[in-house]
Design a protein around this motif. Structure first.
Motif, PDB file in Angstrom:
ATOM      1  N   THR A 141     -10.884 -55.140 -15.313  1.00  0.00           N
ATOM      2  CA  THR A 141     -12.299 -54.807 -15.267  1.00  0.00           C
ATOM      3  C   THR A 141     -13.007 -55.283 -16.533  1.00  0.00           C
ATOM      4  N   THR A 142     -14.323 -55.315 -16.487  1.00  0.00           N
ATOM      5  CA  THR A 142     -15.092 -55.705 -17.676  1.00  0.00           C
ATOM      6  C   THR A 142     -14.911 -54.697 -18.796  1.00  0.00           C
ATOM      7  N   GLU A 143     -14.765 -53.418 -18.457  1.00  0.00           N
ATOM      8  CA  GLU A 143     -14.533 -52.406 -19.481  1.00  0.00           C
ATOM      9  C   GLU A 143     -13.190 -52.638 -20.169  1.00  0.00           C
ATOM     10  N   ALA A 144     -12.173 -52.977 -19.387  1.00  0.00           N
ATOM     11  CA  ALA A 144     -10.864 -53.271 -19.967  1.00  0.00           C
ATOM     12  C   ALA A 144     -10.935 -54.511 -20.845  1.00  0.00           C
TER      13      ALA A 144
ATOM     14  N   ALA B 125      -6.345 -50.452 -19.903  1.00  0.00           N
ATOM     15  CA  ALA B 125      -6.991 -49.444 -19.055  1.00  0.00           C
ATOM     16  C   ALA B 125      -7.399 -48.214 -19.852  1.00  0.00           C
ATOM     17  N   GLY B 126      -7.005 -48.142 -21.117  1.00  0.00           N
ATOM     18  CA  GLY B 126      -7.380 -47.020 -21.969  1.00  0.00           C
ATOM     19  C   GLY B 126      -6.447 -45.835 -21.895  1.00  0.00           C
TER      20      GLY B 126
ATOM     21  N   THR C 252      -2.699 -51.267  -8.501  1.00  0.00           N
ATOM     22  CA  THR C 252      -3.880 -50.464  -8.840  1.00  0.00           C
ATOM     23  C   THR C 252      -4.181 -50.529 -10.331  1.00  0.00           C
ATOM     24  N   ARG C 253      -3.147 -50.454 -11.172  1.00  0.00           N
ATOM     25  CA  ARG C 253      -3.406 -50.521 -12.609  1.00  0.00           C
ATOM     26  C   ARG C 253      -3.721 -51.937 -13.058  1.00  0.00           C
ATOM     27  N   LEU C 254      -3.146 -52.929 -12.382  1.00  0.00           N
ATOM     28  CA  LEU C 254      -3.536 -54.309 -12.687  1.00  0.00           C
ATOM     29  C   LEU C 254      -5.033 -54.495 -12.476  1.00  0.00           C
TER      30      LEU C 254
END
Length: 246
Positions: free
Chosen positions: A101-104, A64-65, A94-96
């Protein structure tokens, strides 16, 4: 190309990829190598069960950065000859979702590169290829091993996973029949069930000499082209695997 990272993909739920990832890492650490296990199986978060103590931040925070990979590190066997570390997922829903995501997924390759710079070998505990982080795991890793449970469910699921790997441009480099004494025709090698069916305090392969550990050693050799210099009760399993995969 030298193989230093490998995704162990469970072709179906309950295939046992998490246990195999930790045991394979353990047998490599037994040789003095530095090995990391990164958790991409967010739904089950099984790697967290092998870790003692608080898990914060975790692997999902890395993707998630919100954290660096080293922040999510947990040592599994401080007394091992080498270095055995886990990077588990342990997070709220929520963090899962953020980590899927594609960014993750784009961050996954960077995280894997960072871990490969830290360790001699990195194994990724990977779920069936049906989400972004699983796609990232199989496309970013140097090698992919499909972990197949016993029975028709495993055979059918293997074909589906082979198709999905092909769809995303990844190869299936090795098929491992887990909890099976003999490899079926579609598998390259088999790992029998261990007497310890739960989650061991430390991985069995750190000091085991039985057929289970020998088969895990054959898996490690096949994935990473690393000779495992360990005395086993019966070297026939390792010798047969070496001959088949030569």
């Amino acid at each position: 190309m030298e193989t230093t990272t490998a995704a162990l993909v469970g072709v179906a739920g309950g295939a046992g990829a998490t246990r195999l990832a930790t045991e394979t890492a353990a047998v490599l650490a037994r040789t003095g190598a530095s090995v990391g296990v990164f958790d991409a199986a967010f739904a089950t978060q099984g790697l967290s069960q092998h870790v003692a103590g608080r898990i914060d931040p975790d692997a999902t925070a890395v993707l998630a950065g919100d954290a660096d990979p080293g922040d999510a590190r947990h040592d599994l066997a401080p007394d091992a000859a080498g270095d055995l570390a886990a990077y588990p997922a342990f997070a709220p829903f929520t963090r899962l979702a953020q980590a899927k995501t594609t960014e993750a997924a784009r961050r996954f390759e960077t995280a894997l590169d960072d871990l490969a710079a830290e360790h001699d070998y990195v194994l990724v505990d990977t779920p069936p290829v049906a989400a972004n982080q699983a796609v990232a795991a199989v496309t970013a890793s140097d090698a992919v091993a499909a972990v197949v449970p016993p029975g028709d469910r495993g055979v059918d699921s293997l074909q589906r996973v082979r198709g999905r790997l092909a769809d995303v441009g990844a190869d299936c480099d090795l098929v491992v029949a887990n909890r099976q004494s003999d490899a079926p025709p579609d598998a390259d090698l088999a790992v029998p069930a261990d007497d310890e069916t739960g989650i061991p305090v430390t991985p069995v392969a750190l000091d085991g000499t039985d057929a289970f550990t020998e088969s895990v050693a054959a898996l490690a050799e096949s994935l990473f082209d690393e000779s495992i210099a360990v005395d086993f009760e019966d070297d026939s399993v390792l010798d047969a695997a070496r001959e088949k995969l030569a």
